[in-house]
Design a protein around this motif. Structure first.
Motif, PDB file in Angstrom:
ATOM      1  N   LEU A  26      40.198  36.180  38.831  1.00 31.64           N
ATOM      2  CA  LEU A  26      41.486  35.616  39.049  1.00 31.64           C
ATOM      3  C   LEU A  26      42.265  36.853  40.109  1.00 31.64           C
ATOM      4  CD1 LEU A  26      42.482  34.084  35.822  1.00 31.64           C
ATOM      5  CD2 LEU A  26      42.322  32.986  38.206  1.00 31.64           C
ATOM      6  N   SER A  27      41.904  38.124  39.599  1.00 32.38           N
ATOM      7  CA  SER A  27      42.899  39.272  40.411  1.00 32.38           C
ATOM      8  C   SER A  27      42.276  39.499  41.815  1.00 32.38           C
ATOM      9  CB  SER A  27      42.437  40.695  39.759  1.00 32.38           C
ATOM     10  OG  SER A  27      42.890  40.714  38.339  1.00 32.38           O
ATOM     11  N   LEU A  29      41.033  36.864  43.547  1.00 29.14           N
ATOM     12  CA  LEU A  29      41.689  35.665  44.285  1.00 29.14           C
ATOM     13  C   LEU A  29      43.253  35.759  44.633  1.00 29.14           C
ATOM     14  CD1 LEU A  29      41.222  32.679  45.124  1.00 29.14           C
ATOM     15  CD2 LEU A  29      41.809  31.868  42.768  1.00 29.14           C
ATOM     16  N   PHE A  30      44.009  36.275  43.819  1.00 29.72           N
ATOM     17  CA  PHE A  30      45.207  35.988  43.997  1.00 29.72           C
ATOM     18  C   PHE A  30      45.859  37.524  44.215  1.00 29.72           C
ATOM     19  CE2 PHE A  30      44.767  32.966  40.363  1.00 29.72           C
ATOM     20  CZ  PHE A  30      45.383  31.801  41.232  1.00 29.72           C
ATOM     21  N   ILE A  31      45.236  38.525  44.477  1.00 28.65           N
ATOM     22  CA  ILE A  31      45.765  39.828  44.980  1.00 28.65           C
ATOM     23  C   ILE A  31      44.803  40.345  45.980  1.00 28.65           C
ATOM     24  CG2 ILE A  31      46.149  42.250  44.298  1.00 28.65           C
ATOM     25  CD1 ILE A  31      46.743  41.398  41.337  1.00 28.65           C
ATOM     26  N   VAL A  33      42.271  38.701  47.816  1.00 27.48           N
ATOM     27  CA  VAL A  33      42.108  37.841  48.995  1.00 27.48           C
ATOM     28  C   VAL A  33      43.577  37.879  49.827  1.00 27.48           C
ATOM     29  CG1 VAL A  33      42.035  35.346  49.733  1.00 27.48           C
ATOM     30  CG2 VAL A  33      40.640  36.229  47.783  1.00 27.48           C
ATOM     31  N   PRO A  34      44.814  37.838  49.294  1.00 31.39           N
ATOM     32  CA  PRO A  34      45.787  38.042  50.313  1.00 31.39           C
ATOM     33  C   PRO A  34      45.855  39.308  50.901  1.00 31.39           C
ATOM     34  CG  PRO A  34      46.346  36.952  48.058  1.00 31.39           C
ATOM     35  CD  PRO A  34      45.033  37.383  47.836  1.00 31.39           C
TER      36      PRO A  34
END
Length: 275
Positions: A26-27, A29-31, A33-34
């Motif tokens: 999740l880290s 994916l949400f941190i 990747v951006p």
């Protein structure tokens, strides 16, 4: 018995690792990747173009103004946080609970609402506008307006870190120092400050991160004047609206680097506090 214990421990170990892997995924994916997307778009035309975009006068001015705002706002909020925390934790007085509530107000008010409030207060048509114009003082759409709203939205960060810590520590050390003949300043610098230094720095780091990333309140009171009152978040929006995608992502990468450095400092300060 031993076999059942082993079988009983395995689900615990598996769930432990599954939670770790889920948190890491999740880290990422949400941190992760951006951040990767930001740097990919910023560097897609080459390193030379990337640095040329950052070196644009308007972007450099935005970076400078963002850093200047942090340099002005963070020390003031550190002093404010220390004073409020000292007052709340070391004294009992009528309205103490109300003061603690007031400290929390910037967290419950939208930054845009805060910006509009300052506009209605200090703007030319605002409550104090005519009085300020009488003395030829202009606050709105200037750099001081950015300082003011930044102070408001970030004012609770240091105080919120210090108040619980100072309540837990109590006042015995200060009382002992005063009993031994120390003055108020000596007690603060040699007893209180060493006890709260990591929480103080931690609050300052959080305050700095919020100052540099603040958009809503600043966008209302600054006027977003290119090369004058544009902070880095406002400059990113301006470049994107100008269809300068590479320039926007180059500026965004600068802000992302600042955020990463802030997170690293936050991590080490958390460890210092825990230790």
């Amino acid at each position: 018995m031993q076999s059942s214990r082993r079988h009983g421990q395995r689900p615990g170990r598996w769930s432990h690792w599954l939670l770790i892997l889920a948190a890491m995924a999740l880290s990422a994916l949400f941190i992760g990747v951006p951040i990767a997307v930001i740097f990919t778009y910023a560097l897609r035309e080459g390193v030379a173009v990337y640095f040329s975009q950052i070196a644009q006068p308007a972007t450099l001015h935005a970076i400078w103004l963002t850093v200047l705002t942090a340099i002005v706002v963070v020390p003031i909020n550190m002093i404010f946080g220390i004073c409020v925390a000292w007052l709340v934790t070391r004294f009992r007085f009528p309205g103490r609970g109300l003061l603690i509530t007031f400290i929390e107000i910037p967290f419950s008010v939208s930054p845009i609402v805060a910006g509009v409030t300052y506009l209605f207060l200090y703007g030319s048509q605002g409550l104090l506008g005519p009085l300020l114009e009488t003395y030829d003082i202009k606050i709105m759409f200037t750099v001081p307006a950015i300082f003011l709203v930044s102070l408001f939205v970030t004012s609770p960060f240091v105080a919120r870190e210090l108040i619980p810590l100072m309540q837990a520590q109590g006042s015995e050390d200060e009382e002992a120092a005063i009993t031994l003949g120390a003055s108020g300043l000596q007690t603060f610098f040699y007893v209180t400050l060493p006890n709260i230094r990591w929480a103080l720095l931690y609050g300052a780091v959080l305050c700095n991160a919020r100052v540099m990333g603040e958009f809503g309140a600043v966008s209302v009171v600054s006027g977003a004047i290119r090369g004058q009152t544009n902070t880095l978040p406002l400059q990113i929006e301006l470049l994107f609206n100008d269809y300068n995608v590479t320039g926007a992502f180059a500026a965004a990468s600068t802000l992302a680097l600042i955020a990463v450095v802030t997170l690293v400092l936050k991590y080490f300060l958390e460890r210092k506090q825990a230790g």
